[in-house]
Enzyme design. Structure first.
Site, PDB file in Angstrom:
ATOM      1  CB  CYS A  89      -0.698   0.243   1.158  1.00 44.22           C
ATOM      2  SG  CYS A  89      -2.191   0.950   0.602  1.00 44.22           S
ATOM      3  CG  HIS A 196      -3.924  -3.839   2.088  1.00 48.29           C
ATOM      4  ND1 HIS A 196      -2.777  -3.329   3.274  1.00 48.29           N
ATOM      5  CD2 HIS A 196      -5.036  -2.377   2.158  1.00 48.29           C
ATOM      6  CE1 HIS A 196      -2.938  -1.812   3.867  1.00 48.29           C
ATOM      7  NE2 HIS A 196      -4.136  -1.220   2.231  1.00 48.29           N
ATOM      8  CD  GLU A 198      -2.481  -6.018   4.756  1.00 48.06           C
ATOM      9  OE1 GLU A 198      -2.195  -5.153   4.982  1.00 48.06           O
ATOM     10  OE2 GLU A 198      -1.914  -6.534   4.153  1.00 48.06           O
TER      11      GLU A 198
END
Length: 216
Positions: A89, A196, A198
């Site tokens: 990001c 993202h 994750e």
């Protein structure tokens, strides 16, 4: 044992990133030491580096610059020693030459380009910030990571600005959001994701696994 350091500059979803990387690393053949750190000495020992970032470009850059010797340690490890680096990001956006969020702020200038506000059309359809799940499309097939990406998987985006590289070939993959948006930037030992990983479930874990298996 390989060491992966997650940069703690006070502006990232560090716990979630670390948990995701630890899960992926547990499936690898090699042993990993994974730690979050704001200590440049730990960065200097790292075999792999991840830099998350959430929020405003200028604030994230200011926070990074406040950490004594951190930018110098990153410059040596990433630019000189070619340690594999993943920016997430705003951590990806900081690799640019200049960012225009908040105020005009110099980036690390590792990959030439600017971080500009999204300007999708029509605006009634494409809201800002861009929040949600999008597919990506591989643009440059010459990079190692391109063979590991799957076009029909969804990735999770949250952003209002995007990386526009000077060299179009530095855009490894893009997504469509009322305009073409760089989803993955890549140059030499450096990659960055606007989304993202994750938070991207199967697709994100697959990308993180590919990063850990990346040998420069």
């Amino acid at each position: 044992m390989r060491q992966l350091t997650i940069i703690d500059a006070g502006s990232g979803n560090l716990k979630s990133v670390q948990q995701s990387v630890c899960r992926v690393a547990g499936e690898q053949k090699e042993e990993w030491l994974i730690k979050r750190s704001s200590n440049p000495n730990e960065v200097s020992k790292a075999d792999y580096i991840i830099m998350p970032g959430v929020g405003n470009f200028s604030e994230c850059k200011k926070n990074l610059s406040k950490i004594k010797d951190m930018e110098q340690a990153l410059e040596i490890q990433v630019q000189q020693r070619a340690v594999p680096f993943l920016g997430i990001c705003v951590g990806m956006q900081l690799m640019a030459t200049m960012g225009f969020e908040g105020k005009h702020t110099s980036g690390l200038n590792w990959i030439e380009g600017k971080v500009l506000p999204l300007n999708p059309e029509p605006k009634k359809v494409y809201k800002i910030p861009h929040i949600g799940w999008n597919k990506i499309k591989v643009r440059n097939t010459n990079h190692f990571l391109s063979t590991k990406l799957v076009n029909d998987l969804f990735y999770y985006f949250v952003h209002s600005y995007h990386f526009v590289p000077e060299n179009a070939d530095d855009c490894l993959a893009y997504t469509d959001y009322g305009q073409r948006v760089t989803a993955i930037i890549a140059k030499d030992n450096k990659i960055g994701t606007q989304f993202h990983p994750e938070k991207s479930q199967k697709a994100g874990f697959h990308l993180l696994s590919s990063f850990l298996n990346w040998h420069i």
